[in-house]
Design a protein around this motif. Structure first.
Motif, mmCIF file in Angstrom:
data_model
loop_
_atom_site.group_PDB
_atom_site.id
_atom_site.type_symbol
_atom_site.label_atom_id
_atom_site.label_comp_id
_atom_site.label_asym_id
_atom_site.label_seq_id
_atom_site.Cartn_x
_atom_site.Cartn_y
_atom_site.Cartn_z
ATOM 1 N N ALA A 184 0.823 -1.206 0.000
ATOM 2 C CA ALA A 184 0.000 0.000 0.000
ATOM 3 C C ALA A 184 0.865 1.268 0.000
ATOM 4 O O ALA A 184 0.517 2.270 -0.636
ATOM 5 C CB ALA A 184 -0.928 -0.001 1.215
ATOM 6 N N THR A 185 1.999 1.219 0.690
ATOM 7 C CA THR A 185 2.873 2.390 0.760
ATOM 8 C C THR A 185 3.574 2.635 -0.569
ATOM 9 O O THR A 185 3.704 3.781 -1.016
ATOM 10 C CB THR A 185 3.909 2.219 1.883
ATOM 11 O OG1 THR A 185 3.239 1.852 3.089
ATOM 12 C CG2 THR A 185 4.676 3.516 2.112
ATOM 13 N N ILE A 186 4.022 1.573 -1.200
ATOM 14 C CA ILE A 186 4.645 1.709 -2.526
ATOM 15 C C ILE A 186 3.654 2.340 -3.506
ATOM 16 O O ILE A 186 4.006 3.216 -4.299
ATOM 17 C CB ILE A 186 5.126 0.337 -3.041
ATOM 18 C CG1 ILE A 186 6.319 -0.147 -2.195
ATOM 19 C CG2 ILE A 186 5.498 0.397 -4.517
ATOM 20 C CD1 ILE A 186 6.721 -1.582 -2.448
ATOM 21 N N GLN A 187 2.407 1.911 -3.420
ATOM 22 C CA GLN A 187 1.371 2.471 -4.297
ATOM 23 C C GLN A 187 1.134 3.957 -3.998
ATOM 24 O O GLN A 187 0.810 4.740 -4.908
ATOM 25 C CB GLN A 187 0.072 1.691 -4.107
ATOM 26 C CG GLN A 187 -1.030 2.083 -5.063
ATOM 27 C CD GLN A 187 -2.258 1.198 -4.923
ATOM 28 O OE1 GLN A 187 -2.269 0.251 -4.144
ATOM 29 N NE2 GLN A 187 -3.296 1.516 -5.680
ATOM 30 N N ALA A 188 1.305 4.350 -2.738
ATOM 31 C CA ALA A 188 1.037 5.734 -2.333
ATOM 32 C C ALA A 188 2.223 6.667 -2.527
ATOM 33 O O ALA A 188 2.086 7.888 -2.376
ATOM 34 C CB ALA A 188 0.595 5.769 -0.866
#
Length: 296
Positions: free
Chosen positions: A269-273
């Motif tokens: 989720a962090t990589i996507q954000a």
């Protein structure tokens, strides 16, 4: 530019915060402030003292494999075959007599949960943190939201994880403190007050699901309470600049065996954000320069 990181409550789902911190650390995104609730308070407090996301995983695994943690009995709650009331009933039968349950303010002994966390926080104080830390709790005497940021860290974290009825409340300066999740599960406004220009929120809460079956008036009462909490949560969440939402909705709140799964979901989720985080960082720097140049 100062970045604040809000880590929400969610019991075992909150282990995803470790993955969030890992990616932010790898990408050299500086965290100026941390504010957490419940499990977010635990992980946030550890990171504020020891800013190494991989060290947190090691500490978490050690705690979760300890006899002290097993003795608390979370495994009873993670049984999906029964409803919540039946799981609580089973837990009470195994751990306590019915008489003690109705005479005690919490199911889990204070000494057990203190023993679990005291090795991590020992005599550490908020003044010892490398990253300024805030811990969310509710004072059930006055009904006020509190952000604890002074004194010893351990009692503050114990207050923030004090799920009413399950874990013991914490007395402090005339207040009776419990888990802050009901009213500030993501303490975003607190980070703004601490001085954050950009607030990143790590949200592990599940969305409100439709419910059509109500067998008792108590079921309806709990449902209304759930709706109110959800609306308060959405209002607070809307104030975040970036929202990271690890997909841990299928993880049971008491299932602490899926730590690797939760961490990976936090990373994903962090990589996507990351693109949005960098956009907000650039925009914040631009506005700061503009204010400095034009005194606006």
């Amino acid at each position: 530019m100062k970045i604040g990181l809000a880590l929400g409550g969610g019991s075992s789902k909150g282990l995803a915060h470790i993955g969030v911190l890992q990616v932010l650390q790898e990408e050299n995104i500086p965290i100026s402030f941390i504010c957490g609730t419940s499990m977010g308070a635990v992980i946030g407090a550890i990171y504020s003292l020891y800013p190494d996301a991989y060290l947190i995983k090691t500490k978490a695994e050690k705690v979760l494999s300890s006899d002290t943690f097993k003795d608390i009995g979370f495994s009873v709650f993670s049984n999906k075959d029964n409803n919540l009331f039946e799981r609580i009933t089973t837990f009470i039968k195994q751990k306590y007599s019915y008489g003690k349950f109705f005479l005690r303010p919490s199911i889990v002994d204070k000494t057990k949960i203190e023993k679990l966390l005291e090795k991590i926080f020992n005599k550490k104080r908020f003044e010892d943190t490398i990253i300024p830390l805030g811990v969310a709790a509710i004072d059930i005497v006055t009904g006020n939201d509190l952000i604890l940021n002074e004194g010893y860290i351990l009692p503050a974290v114990l207050a923030s994880i004090a799920i009413p009825g399950l874990f013991p409340s914490v007395e402090k300066d005339g207040c009776l403190l419990v888990d802050g999740g009901a009213t500030q599960n993501l303490p975003i406004r607190a980070l703004k007050k601490m001085g954050a220009d950009v607030v990143i929120a790590s949200n592990v809460s599940s969305p409100l699901k439709n419910c059509t079956v109500y067998k008792t008036g108590l079921d309806i009462n709990f449902r209304v309470d759930e709706i109110v909490k959800h609306r308060l949560f959405k209002l607070e969440l809307s104030k975040a600049d970036v929202i990271i939402s690890p997909n841990v909705k299928d993880v049971h709140w008491a299932d602490y065996k899926r730590i690797d799964f939760c961490i990976q979901k936090g990373r994903d989720a962090t990589i996507q954000a990351l693109p949005e985080i960098r956009r907000k960082m650039r925009r914040s720097i631009f506005y700061r320069i503009k204010r400095a140049l034009f005194n606006k």
